[in-house]
Design a protein around this motif. Structure first.
Motif, mmCIF file in Angstrom:
data_model
loop_
_atom_site.group_PDB
_atom_site.id
_atom_site.type_symbol
_atom_site.label_atom_id
_atom_site.label_comp_id
_atom_site.label_asym_id
_atom_site.label_seq_id
_atom_site.Cartn_x
_atom_site.Cartn_y
_atom_site.Cartn_z
ATOM 1 N N GLU A 158 -13.486 39.705 18.389
ATOM 2 C CA GLU A 158 -12.331 40.387 17.818
ATOM 3 C C GLU A 158 -11.316 40.641 18.924
ATOM 4 O O GLU A 158 -11.667 41.111 20.011
ATOM 5 C CB GLU A 158 -12.750 41.674 17.127
ATOM 6 N N VAL A 159 -10.058 40.288 18.628
ATOM 7 C CA VAL A 159 -9.009 40.355 19.637
ATOM 8 C C VAL A 159 -7.765 41.003 19.033
ATOM 9 O O VAL A 159 -7.580 41.036 17.815
ATOM 10 C CB VAL A 159 -8.653 38.950 20.167
ATOM 11 N N GLU A 160 -6.924 41.526 19.914
ATOM 12 C CA GLU A 160 -5.631 42.065 19.510
ATOM 13 C C GLU A 160 -4.574 41.031 19.881
ATOM 14 O O GLU A 160 -4.557 40.538 21.004
ATOM 15 C CB GLU A 160 -5.373 43.387 20.215
ATOM 16 N N LEU A 161 -3.694 40.697 18.939
ATOM 17 C CA LEU A 161 -2.757 39.593 19.134
ATOM 18 C C LEU A 161 -1.335 39.994 18.792
ATOM 19 O O LEU A 161 -1.113 40.738 17.840
ATOM 20 C CB LEU A 161 -3.150 38.397 18.245
ATOM 21 N N GLU A 162 -0.399 39.458 19.580
ATOM 22 C CA GLU A 162 1.027 39.573 19.267
ATOM 23 C C GLU A 162 1.441 38.250 18.618
ATOM 24 O O GLU A 162 1.392 37.204 19.260
ATOM 25 C CB GLU A 162 1.846 39.809 20.535
ATOM 26 N N ARG A 203 1.770 42.869 15.356
ATOM 27 C CA ARG A 203 0.606 43.001 16.240
ATOM 28 C C ARG A 203 -0.589 43.245 15.343
ATOM 29 O O ARG A 203 -0.573 44.145 14.490
ATOM 30 C CB ARG A 203 0.800 44.157 17.225
ATOM 31 N N VAL A 204 -1.627 42.417 15.504
ATOM 32 C CA VAL A 204 -2.761 42.470 14.586
ATOM 33 C C VAL A 204 -4.075 42.490 15.337
ATOM 34 O O VAL A 204 -4.175 42.053 16.489
ATOM 35 C CB VAL A 204 -2.746 41.271 13.613
ATOM 36 N N ASP A 231 -8.765 35.183 11.782
ATOM 37 C CA ASP A 231 -8.361 35.884 10.567
ATOM 38 C C ASP A 231 -7.921 37.295 10.917
ATOM 39 O O ASP A 231 -8.581 37.981 11.713
ATOM 40 C CB ASP A 231 -9.531 35.981 9.579
ATOM 41 N N THR A 232 -6.827 37.729 10.317
ATOM 42 C CA THR A 232 -6.368 39.097 10.515
ATOM 43 C C THR A 232 -7.304 40.064 9.810
ATOM 44 O O THR A 232 -7.619 39.901 8.634
ATOM 45 C CB THR A 232 -4.941 39.266 9.972
ATOM 46 N N LEU A 233 -7.751 41.077 10.555
ATOM 47 C CA LEU A 233 -8.584 42.137 9.986
ATOM 48 C C LEU A 233 -7.770 43.386 9.686
ATOM 49 O O LEU A 233 -8.024 44.088 8.703
ATOM 50 C CB LEU A 233 -9.716 42.488 10.951
ATOM 51 N N GLU A 234 -6.795 43.655 10.562
ATOM 52 C CA GLU A 234 -5.993 44.867 10.419
ATOM 53 C C GLU A 234 -4.622 44.630 11.052
ATOM 54 O O GLU A 234 -4.510 43.965 12.082
ATOM 55 C CB GLU A 234 -6.692 46.038 11.121
ATOM 56 N N VAL A 235 -3.610 45.176 10.419
ATOM 57 C CA VAL A 235 -2.253 45.089 10.966
ATOM 58 C C VAL A 235 -1.974 46.363 11.744
ATOM 59 O O VAL A 235 -1.985 47.464 11.193
ATOM 60 C CB VAL A 235 -1.218 44.906 9.846
ATOM 61 N N LEU A 236 -1.737 46.218 13.042
ATOM 62 C CA LEU A 236 -1.497 47.370 13.904
ATOM 63 C C LEU A 236 -0.019 47.745 13.925
ATOM 64 O O LEU A 236 0.324 48.927 13.954
ATOM 65 C CB LEU A 236 -1.998 47.064 15.321
ATOM 66 N N GLU A 237 0.851 46.742 13.932
ATOM 67 C CA GLU A 237 2.300 46.966 13.830
ATOM 68 C C GLU A 237 2.827 45.969 12.822
ATOM 69 O O GLU A 237 2.819 44.758 13.057
ATOM 70 C CB GLU A 237 2.981 46.777 15.183
ATOM 71 N N ALA A 238 3.271 46.461 11.668
ATOM 72 C CA ALA A 238 3.620 45.591 10.549
ATOM 73 C C ALA A 238 5.050 45.087 10.638
ATOM 74 O O ALA A 238 5.954 45.769 11.133
ATOM 75 C CB ALA A 238 3.422 46.331 9.231
#
Length: 430
Positions: free
Chosen positions: A24-28, A57-58, A73-80
């Motif tokens: 699991e990673v955080e991506l821009e 940012r997801v 696959d996106t699990l959560e949207v951190l900045e929509a």
């Protein structure tokens, strides 16, 4: 003496799974790619991300790890993104685990106007990258009624899959897992009314739902051995013209698509360069929709040959084109047909080929080099290319460009709202 059996080979070891899969990673997210995914980078590596929007940012999970790129696959949207909306299909929403999200509406979380902007970017980037063509201010045009419904209620054909347990539904995105659903928001009301979403099927592989413009909607069950019940032909209407075809035969899926493409092809043809007596062609002609578009614009004396490899469609095309004295329908593989054009032509026929208008509507993979090379040997006056894949079209446009054929007009249409697909109609001449 009996022949000796060859020694059994040891079983091949299963392919090693990259340890990155599942990470699991955080991506821009920075851009959009062809195929309904967006683009990000992680430690310098390209990551194609599903269910995200450029600018977000997801938090995502890696599902595939190649040497040069990952998929996630996106699990959560951190900045929509301001363009994010509640998904038009609840069963495809980001609230679900990715493996349980219904496939077929991969842009349904994006506001409709921005979907079209992303499709425009994909099309113009493909033309620039593969064909070195500047598409300028290309606009992806909406079809009538779609803005009012937020891009829902347009599908006149839906295929549902049947799982081993008899449950019916679409496949999950990028898999063959059948997802049970309670709704089909992209389908027309006639399809939604007959959809057997709560039914369990035995010995069935798929269920097709078809809502022709003339007649009642119907359900067709295909068994696991590939058989279907006897089916009567259906009739589709485009304006005042009627087209007969197999119930399971190809027809444009959007309720307004056949009308929109008919008008677009008629606009694309340069009347000054059109010769009704030339060896005009409709390649990958199906049941004759676009050949009829040409005939309706230029009159009953128009000479045009529709070429299609599927014989039942050709039979229907012959009937559907019977209004035109010079129209005919041929069953043949397009590549083989065009290869014989220049080789077998007399001097008179070569002149008719050089004066020809050729309409081609190839499958998603495009016409390809073999077909393009043979077409340009006939030196037609103009080509009208109907494309359902911008990258395949760009590759073919590059081949045509090498032969001196440039794009003179280009239109784009949002025939598939809430998905990543679009349609292009181009005219190319020397």
């Amino acid at each position: 003496m009996p022949a000796r059996k060859p020694p059994r080979r040891p079983p091949r070891p299963a392919a090693a799974i990259d340890p990155a899969v599942g990470t699991e990673v955080e991506l821009e997210v920075t851009g959009v790619a062809h195929g309904g995914v967006t683009v990000a980078r992680h430690e310098g590596r390209v990551v194609f991300v599903a269910d995200a929007i450029p600018g977000e940012r997801v938090h995502a999970r890696v599902t595939d790890a190649k040497k040069s790129f990952w998929r996630a696959d996106t699990l959560e949207v951190l900045e929509a993104s301001p363009h994010r909306q509640a998904h038009v299909w609840a069963e495809a929403s980001i609230d679900r685990d990715p493996e349980g999200r219904a496939g077929g509406a991969e842009f349904g979380h994006i506001a409709l106007a921005h979907q079209r902007e992303l499709k425009r970017q994909v099309a113009t980037d493909a033309l620039a990258r593969f064909a070195r063509i500047d598409a300028g201010e290309l606009e992806v045009q909406a079809l009538p009624g779609d803005d009012e419904t937020n891009g829902t209620g347009w599908r006149t054909r839906v295929r549902l899959q049947v799982g081993p347990d008899g449950i019916v539904g679409p496949y999950a995105a990028r898999s063959h897992t059948v997802i049970p659903v309670r709704s089909l928001p992209l389908a027309t009301a006639a399809i939604a009314e007959i959809a057997p979403l709560a039914t369990r099927f035995s010995d069935a592989a798929s269920v097709d739902l078809i809502a022709p413009s003339n007649g009642r909607a119907l359900t067709v069950v295909t068994t696991r051995d590939g058989s279907t019940p006897p089916l009567k032909p259906i009739v589709e209407a485009v304006g005042d013209r009627r087209f007969e075809l197999d119930a399971l035969g190809f027809w444009q899926v959007h309720r307004e698509a056949a009308r929109a493409l008919t008008a677009a092809v008629q606009r694309a043809i340069d009347a000054d360069a059109f010769d009704p007596r030339a060896a005009n062609l409709d390649l990958y002609g199906g049941v004759g929709l676009l050949a009829a578009a040409v005939g309706d614009r230029f009159g009953q004396a128009t000479r045009i040959t529709s070429v299609e490899s599927y014989e039942p469609a050709t039979d229907f095309a012959a009937r559907n084109l019977s209004d035109w004295v010079g129209a005919r329908a041929i069953t043949a593989r397009v590549e083989r047909f065009v290869r014989n054009l220049a080789d077998d032509a007399t001097a008179v026929e070569r002149g008719r080929q050089r004066a020809a208008t050729i309409v081609l509507d190839p499958p998603r993979a495009g016409a390809g080099k073999a077909v393009i090379d043979e077409l340009v040997r006939t030196e037609p006056a103009q080509l009208v290319y109907v494309a359902c894949d911008p990258v395949a079209f760009a590759r073919d446009a590059a081949l045509l460009g090498e032969a001196g054929y440039g794009i003179r007009s280009l239109e784009a249409f949002d025939l598939f709202p809430n998905t990543h697909h679009l349609e292009l109609v181009a005219r190319l001449t020397r």
